[in-house]
Enzyme design. Structure first.
Site, PDB file in Angstrom:
ATOM      1  N   SER A 113      11.792  12.109 -29.872  1.00 54.30           N
ATOM      2  CA  SER A 113      12.456  12.851 -30.939  1.00 54.30           C
ATOM      3  C   SER A 113      13.755  12.210 -31.422  1.00 54.30           C
ATOM      4  O   SER A 113      13.755  11.081 -31.881  1.00 54.30           O
ATOM      5  CB  SER A 113      12.684  14.281 -30.463  1.00 54.30           C
ATOM      6  OG  SER A 113      13.143  15.063 -31.516  1.00 54.30           O
ATOM      7  N   HIS A 114      14.874  12.924 -31.245  1.00 52.91           N
ATOM      8  CA  HIS A 114      16.151  12.459 -31.774  1.00 52.91           C
ATOM      9  C   HIS A 114      16.859  11.497 -30.823  1.00 52.91           C
ATOM     10  O   HIS A 114      17.943  11.020 -31.125  1.00 52.91           O
ATOM     11  CB  HIS A 114      17.046  13.668 -32.034  1.00 52.91           C
ATOM     12  CG  HIS A 114      17.180  14.531 -30.812  1.00 52.91           C
ATOM     13  ND1 HIS A 114      16.139  15.294 -30.335  1.00 52.91           N
ATOM     14  CD2 HIS A 114      18.201  14.706 -29.956  1.00 52.91           C
ATOM     15  CE1 HIS A 114      16.538  15.925 -29.237  1.00 52.91           C
ATOM     16  NE2 HIS A 114      17.781  15.581 -28.982  1.00 52.91           N
ATOM     17  N   ASP A 278      14.534  13.801 -38.226  1.00 56.15           N
ATOM     18  CA  ASP A 278      14.782  13.055 -36.988  1.00 56.15           C
ATOM     19  C   ASP A 278      13.652  12.081 -36.648  1.00 56.15           C
ATOM     20  O   ASP A 278      12.758  11.844 -37.464  1.00 56.15           O
ATOM     21  CB  ASP A 278      15.017  14.024 -35.822  1.00 56.15           C
ATOM     22  CG  ASP A 278      13.739  14.751 -35.412  1.00 56.15           C
ATOM     23  OD1 ASP A 278      12.856  14.919 -36.266  1.00 56.15           O
ATOM     24  OD2 ASP A 278      13.626  15.135 -34.230  1.00 56.15           O
ATOM     25  N   ASP A 280      10.899  12.054 -34.879  1.00 60.54           N
ATOM     26  CA  ASP A 280       9.490  12.438 -34.993  1.00 60.54           C
ATOM     27  C   ASP A 280       9.220  13.401 -36.143  1.00 60.54           C
ATOM     28  O   ASP A 280       8.120  13.946 -36.252  1.00 60.54           O
ATOM     29  CB  ASP A 280       8.988  13.028 -33.671  1.00 60.54           C
ATOM     30  CG  ASP A 280       9.764  14.267 -33.243  1.00 60.54           C
ATOM     31  OD1 ASP A 280      10.961  14.368 -33.579  1.00 60.54           O
ATOM     32  OD2 ASP A 280       9.171  15.121 -32.572  1.00 60.54           O
ATOM     33  N   ASP A 282      10.432  16.429 -36.973  1.00 55.96           N
ATOM     34  CA  ASP A 282      10.370  17.888 -36.864  1.00 55.96           C
ATOM     35  C   ASP A 282      11.710  18.573 -37.108  1.00 55.96           C
ATOM     36  O   ASP A 282      11.772  19.788 -37.218  1.00 55.96           O
ATOM     37  CB  ASP A 282       9.745  18.333 -35.529  1.00 55.96           C
ATOM     38  CG  ASP A 282      10.468  17.802 -34.315  1.00 55.96           C
ATOM     39  OD1 ASP A 282      11.444  17.048 -34.478  1.00 55.96           O
ATOM     40  OD2 ASP A 282      10.045  18.136 -33.185  1.00 55.96           O
ATOM     41  N   ARG A 283      12.798  17.791 -37.211  1.00 54.55           N
ATOM     42  CA  ARG A 283      14.100  18.415 -37.475  1.00 54.55           C
ATOM     43  C   ARG A 283      14.508  18.211 -38.924  1.00 54.55           C
ATOM     44  O   ARG A 283      14.014  17.301 -39.587  1.00 54.55           O
ATOM     45  CB  ARG A 283      15.182  17.791 -36.600  1.00 54.55           C
ATOM     46  CG  ARG A 283      14.970  18.053 -35.143  1.00 54.55           C
ATOM     47  CD  ARG A 283      16.152  17.565 -34.327  1.00 54.55           C
ATOM     48  NE  ARG A 283      15.952  17.928 -32.938  1.00 54.55           N
ATOM     49  CZ  ARG A 283      16.911  18.166 -32.065  1.00 54.55           C
ATOM     50  NH1 ARG A 283      18.172  18.039 -32.430  1.00 54.55           N
ATOM     51  NH2 ARG A 283      16.638  18.506 -30.827  1.00 54.55           N
ATOM     52  N   LYS A 377       7.948  22.620 -35.268  1.00 53.12           N
ATOM     53  CA  LYS A 377       8.954  22.662 -36.312  1.00 53.12           C
ATOM     54  C   LYS A 377       8.666  21.520 -37.266  1.00 53.12           C
ATOM     55  O   LYS A 377       7.996  20.554 -36.910  1.00 53.12           O
ATOM     56  CB  LYS A 377      10.355  22.630 -35.737  1.00 53.12           C
ATOM     57  CG  LYS A 377      10.686  21.484 -34.821  1.00 53.12           C
ATOM     58  CD  LYS A 377      12.072  21.730 -34.235  1.00 53.12           C
ATOM     59  CE  LYS A 377      12.542  20.529 -33.449  1.00 53.12           C
ATOM     60  NZ  LYS A 377      12.481  20.784 -32.002  1.00 53.12           N
TER      61      LYS A 377
HETATM   62  C1  VG1 Z   1      16.857  20.440 -27.736  1.00 53.08           C
HETATM   63  C2  VG1 Z   1      17.186  21.626 -28.625  1.00 53.08           C
HETATM   64  C3  VG1 Z   1      15.979  22.537 -28.742  1.00 53.08           C
HETATM   65  C4  VG1 Z   1      14.790  21.737 -29.244  1.00 53.08           C
HETATM   66  C5  VG1 Z   1      14.549  20.543 -28.345  1.00 53.08           C
HETATM   67  C6  VG1 Z   1      13.445  19.644 -28.867  1.00 53.08           C
HETATM   68  O1  VG1 Z   1      16.560  20.898 -26.433  1.00 53.08           O
HETATM   69  O2  VG1 Z   1      18.288  22.323 -28.138  1.00 53.08           O
HETATM   70  O3  VG1 Z   1      16.290  23.603 -29.596  1.00 53.08           O
HETATM   71  O4  VG1 Z   1      13.633  22.553 -29.273  1.00 53.08           O
HETATM   72  O5  VG1 Z   1      15.735  19.757 -28.263  1.00 53.08           O
HETATM   73  O6  VG1 Z   1      13.729  19.193 -30.147  1.00 53.08           O
HETATM   74  P1  VG1 Z   1      17.638  20.864 -25.238  1.00 53.08           P
HETATM   75  O7  VG1 Z   1      16.900  21.367 -24.041  1.00 53.08           O
HETATM   76  O8  VG1 Z   1      18.108  19.448 -25.123  1.00 53.08           O
HETATM   77  O9  VG1 Z   1      18.744  21.761 -25.663  1.00 53.08           O
HETATM   78  V1  VG1 Z   1      13.109  17.706 -30.653  1.00 53.08           V
HETATM   79  O10 VG1 Z   1      13.409  17.464 -32.217  1.00 53.08           O
HETATM   80  O11 VG1 Z   1      13.610  16.793 -29.432  1.00 53.08           O
HETATM   81  O12 VG1 Z   1      11.424  17.776 -30.365  1.00 53.08           O
HETATM   82 CO    CO Z   2      12.223  16.008 -33.019  1.00 49.76          CO
END
Ligand code: VG1
Ligand code: CO
Length: 544
Positions: A113-114, A278, A280, A282-283, A377
């Site tokens: 992801s990010h 981001d 992947d 989804d953000r 998302k």
């Molecule tokens: C973070 C965010 C959470 C989100 C998750 C995955 O998790 O707070 O809201 O669903 O990332 O997002 P954490 O446990 O680090 O707070 V993504 O865009 O990484 O799939």
């Molecule tokens: Co993501």
């Protein structure tokens, strides 16, 4: 095709976090590491045998090698068919959509992801179930349990499988279908939104926008949808070539990491609308000219205006937010007379509510919003929703949000992240804080009085499953909240997230600086958790 059965020994650190298994690339490249986890998916999910699987990732470093390994293992584990995005590419929401339309038994999405990519960055793998959404805790728990027992994995000795050309091919008994990663998703978006109205807006001569793909997966999606189908001028999509290391950047859509977009949007002659997604896809981050829309506000504005969008014209069944997300959406749900659910952090908790038809829209404060069109998302979906809204209301982003505040009040909101804390210290901070909770109710801090303090747990109303330990909450009598949790997506040490929120209804107090408006609560958060002492940090590393 010849199958090898390779002996292996369990790794003890393959417990999926908030969103799949995320580790540094160097961990994933250790012999057998990826293979063990993939075999654990197959072992714990026997219904995959003889079924179809969807496979793709965000294109980061190690994506292509991982796709080849997983294809060969799928073949050896008697998967009937794998549908894979061309080049091994699929954004998270596009993968979710494909799982649903293909009737696949599940999908494997490769992404951290990010988190940053490249050889020194992170890699990740997550398993999605047949509804297209991230595996619920019962499934991730079973995968983890299998990973602690795995003693062999099965892999076909097949040559390299061509994933760069659309079409069907065989790998032994298994069929591999390579599909265009963008096409079906773009069609889905066209079915939800008013593309003619958005096209008119983009051609009106009085509106410009920029979308920052951050050299991550959404580049090709945004180019097809915004520049090709909607006719936005070339250059609307910035940083659109997906790169294995995201151009050395952190593909996290906030003002720290999408700096160039931020400068543009806060500069002279700023575009009317700015957005980013981001790694992947989804953000989403939403900006107007000189104006940042907080993700929690964005979710509330979308809910309040959903009836203006073709796909949601019939109204919303209900909405949901993750617990730390601000209560701005609750106010909208109240006004609409629809239910609002509060779930733990992580998209997997929305799946049952969506499948059961209890909610239409949902979101998280972490720049995540989506609806029942997929089970993830969806970054571009949120951007298109805003674009559709701007086209229909014919108002700037800032006006839309300010009018929203006038009606519902403003939920001032911020999240402070303290990163790479030594894990023992972070755990100590949380347990000390928890220990003070019995004494907190009734205690006064200046003009604020604590109503309750608890450790959030959630009972899923659909399947009655219970998830505990989902964040420490201090709730004040005036509705203000302070929440503490440890991240479940980081790969180095622990990250403490502190979420602070206050509702303001005085109409002449709605345009204050966010951090200033929350200063008293931020101070309380620092003192009750003794953050400075226990983390050794004077200030948060990231403020959103
Ligand atoms: C973070 C965010 C959470 C989100 C998750 C995955 O998790 O707070 O809201 O669903 O990332 O997002 P954490 O446990 O680090 O707070 V993504 O865009 O990484 O799939
Ligand atoms: Co993501």
């Amino acid at each position: 095709m010849e199958i090898s059965v390779v002996s292996t020994r369990p790794f003890t650190d393959q417990k999926p976090g908030t969103s799949g298994l995320r580790k540094q690339v160097s961990s994933f490249r250790r012999p057998h590491y990826l293979e063990n986890f993939v075999q654990s998916i197959f072992d714990s999910q026997p219904m995959l045998r003889g079924s179809e699987l969807v496979l793709g990732g965000d294109g980061r470093f190690f994506n292509r090698e991982a796709v080849q390994i997983i294809l060969r293992m799928a073949c050896a584990n008697e998967i009937r068919k794998v549908t894979v995005g061309r080049g091994g590419i699929l954004s998270t929401p596009a993968a979710s959509h494909l799982i649903r339309t293909r009737g696949a038994a599940g999908g494997i999405v490769l992404s951290a992801s990010h988190n940053p990519g490249g050889p020194g960055g992170d890699f990740g793998i997550k398993f999605n179930v047949a509804n297209g959404g991230p595996a619920p805790e019962s499934v991730t728990g079973a995968i983890h349990a299998a990973s602690l027992e795995v003693d062999h994995y099965r892999i076909a000795r097949s040559p390299h499988i061509d994933i760069d050309h659309v079409g069907r091919r065989q790998a032994g008994e298994m069929e591999v279908e390579v599909v265009d990663p963008v096409h079906d998703y773009a069609d889905l978006m066209e079915s939800l939104f008013d593309f003619p109205a958005m096209r008119d807006l983009l051609h009106s001569g009085s509106f410009t926008m920029r979308f920052d793909a951050m050299h991550a997966v959404t580049g090709p999606y945004a180019e097809e949808i915004l520049e090709q189908r909607l006719g936005a001028p070339a250059g609307t999509v910035m940083r659109k070539e997906p790169l294995a290391d995201f151009g050395g950047c952190h593909p996290d859509p906030n003002l720290t990491h999408a700096r160039e977009l931020g400068q543009l949007m806060y500069g002279r002659g700023a575009p009317d609308f700015g957005a980013a997604s981001d790694g992947d896809g989804d953000r989403n981050m939403i900006l107007g000219a000189g104006f940042f829309v907080s993700p929690s506000d964005s979710l509330a504005v979308l809910a309040a205006n959903a009836h203006l969008i073709p796909a949601y014209r019939g109204g919303l069944k209900g909405v949901a937010r993750s617990m730390p997300t601000s209560q701005a959406i609750d106010a909208v749900a109240d006004a609409l007379g629809i239910p609002c659910y509060e779930t733990p952090t992580g998209w997997k908790f929305f799946g049952n509510l969506l499948d059961d038809g209890r909610i239409t829209l949902c979101g998280e404060e972490s720049f995540g919003t989506s609806s029942d069109h997929v089970r993830e998302k969806d970054g571009l979906w949120a951007v298109l929703f805003w674009l559709n809204l701007i086209a229909v209301r014919n108002q700037p982003v800032a006006t839309i949000v300010r009018e929203h505040w006038q009606r519902y009040g403003r939920h001032y909101y911020t999240r402070h992240d303290y990163e790479e804390i030594e894990s023992g210290r972070a755990d100590a901070l949380m347990s000390r804080l928890r220990a003070t909770f019995p004494e907190l109710p009734g205690r006064r801090f200046g003009s604020l009085r604590v109503r309750t303090a608890d450790d959030f747990s959630y009972r899923d109303p659909v399947d009655d499953s219970v998830s505990t330990g989902q964040g420490l909450r201090i709730l004040f009598e005036d509705g203000s909240r302070i929440i503490f949790r440890l991240s479940g997506t980081g790969t180095m040490g622990a990250t403490l997230r502190v979420y602070v929120e206050r509702h303001e209804t005085r109409t002449d107090q709605l345009d204050e600086d966010n951090q200033a408006a929350l200063a008293a609560l931020i101070e309380i958060a620092g003192s009750v958790a003794d953050i400075r002492n226990l983390t050794g940090k004077d200030a948060p590393d990231v403020i959103t």
